[in-house]
Design an enzyme around this catalytic site. Structure first.
Site, PDB file in Angstrom:
ATOM      1  N   LYS A  52       0.842  -1.203   0.000  1.00  0.00           N
ATOM      2  CA  LYS A  52       0.000   0.000   0.000  1.00  0.00           C
ATOM      3  C   LYS A  52       0.880   1.258   0.000  1.00  0.00           C
ATOM      4  CE  LYS A  52      -3.778  -2.528   2.033  1.00  0.00           C
ATOM      5  NZ  LYS A  52      -4.465  -3.023   3.236  1.00  0.00           N
ATOM      6  N   GLN A  96      -5.396  -1.868   9.344  1.00  0.00           N
ATOM      7  CA  GLN A  96      -5.076  -3.153   8.710  1.00  0.00           C
ATOM      8  C   GLN A  96      -5.621  -4.305   9.559  1.00  0.00           C
ATOM      9  OE1 GLN A  96      -3.449  -3.660   5.640  1.00  0.00           O
ATOM     10  NE2 GLN A  96      -4.126  -5.753   6.007  1.00  0.00           N
ATOM     11  N   ASP A 119     -11.561   2.400   3.423  1.00  0.00           N
ATOM     12  CA  ASP A 119     -11.805   0.955   3.267  1.00  0.00           C
ATOM     13  C   ASP A 119     -13.304   0.653   3.175  1.00  0.00           C
ATOM     14  OD1 ASP A 119      -9.773  -0.836   2.877  1.00  0.00           O
ATOM     15  OD2 ASP A 119      -9.277  -1.069   4.997  1.00  0.00           O
TER      16      ASP A 119
END
Ligand code: NAP
Length: 284
Positions: A52, A96, A119
């Site tokens: 990322k 994460q 997200d």
């Protein structure tokens, strides 16, 4: 004869377009920035966040990593998120997964400001997707829809079968397909006679995390097969859920692993960061 869906190439093109968009933001003095929180020392997660950060670098998005040790309490994690919510220089926040046992990831997702929730896991964005409002769409499902559209694969009126019902892939993907007017069936570990269902799929998507979950006898001739799974095979190599070598002979389109859904997921994360930055700066 099947056609391979090249997620790697598609993702590269998307990143290039996003870089141009980001350059325009920079000309206006706006610097897009993503904050990534990692709790604990899960080795796979470390690889994911490295990818990322590399993608951010490609697109010119600023990147900040917040590394918390595995003893972090829920209160401390929520405080870190709160601080990032308040910071004007942070446009996107990503937590994460997985996080250590004992911490409530859902509560953490709820804490992320929905306007920075790149997200798409905050319940506000989950709700928006469900009722068809504009919000942040989770990156893996979003990337899959982009792949289908880029290859001009029709979705409307098609039978789409999704194997897997997780909050991060299966459920939001089903909503995305429904939005595009597919007839959607979701299978999971309690589904009976799964083969009878998958055989009717015009578009078959596996998001399970099990090697050879999808074998050729489960696939209709000419089906579009999308493999979300990420597994290690007997040689320690990255492999999907689909028995690629045999299934490809039946498919019209198929994604490889690696080089399929994975790169698209990261490209759509970059897309969501740019989108968040524009929204926060009043740009449509
Ligand atoms: P997950 O939360 O573990 O969910 C797996 C789903 O598969 C569950 O809904 C489970 O059913 C279902 N399942 C398990 N065994 C099954 C069986 N024998 N038959 C039918 N369904 C079965 O996993 P996830 O987070 O959604 O991820 C799935 C896979 O995609 C993993 O390999 C993950 O690494 C990969 N992934 C890849 C990307 C990418 O960018 N490429 C992104 C995210 C995830 P129940 O609900 O009944 O337990």
């Amino acid at each position: 004869m099947y056609q391979l869906i090249d997620g790697k190439e598609l993702a590269k093109n998307i990143r290039q377009e996003l870089k141009k968009e980001n350059d325009k933001l920079k000309e206006k003095g706006i610097n897009a920035k993503l904050a990534v929180i990692l709790v604990g020392d899960d080795s796979a997660s470390k690889v994911y966040i490295k990818n990322k950060s590399k993608a951010c670098n490609d697109v010119g998005i600023e990147y900040e990593e917040i590394l918390l040790d595995s003893n972090t309490t829920m209160e401390e994690l929520l405080q870190v998120i709160e601080n990032l919510n308040k910071r004007d220089d942070i446009n996107g926040i990503l937590l994460q997964s997985p996080i250590p046992n004992g911490l409530d990831i859902q509560k953490a997702f709820e804490k992320i400001d929905y306007r920075k929730d790149v997200d798409g896991f905050n319940p506000v964005n989950v709700g928006k997707l469900t009722i068809g409002q504009d919000g942040f769409i989770p990156c893996t499902p979003y990337g899959i829809i982009k792949m289908l559209e880029s290859y001009n694969i029709p979705i409307e009126g098609k039978n789409a079968v999704v194997i897997g019902r997780s909050n991060i892939v299966g459920k939001p993907l089903s909503q995305c397909l429904l939005r595009k007017h597919a007839t959607v069936t979701i299978c999971h570990s309690r589904t009976k006679n799964i083969k009878d269902i998958t055989k009717s799929a015009d578009i078959l998507i596996s998001a399970v995390g099990k090697l050879n979950m999808v074998t050729s006898d489960m696939v209709k001739d000419g089906a579009v097969v999308i493999d979300v799974g990420m597994n290690r095979n007997e040689n320690g190599k990255l492999a999907g859920d689909v028995d690629f070598e045999n299934v490809k002979e039946k498919a019209s389109y198929i994604t490889p692993v690696p080089g399929g859904v994975g790169p698209m997921t990261i490209a759509m994360l970059m897309n969501n960061v740019i989108k968040a930055t524009k929204l926060q700066n009043g740009i449509n």
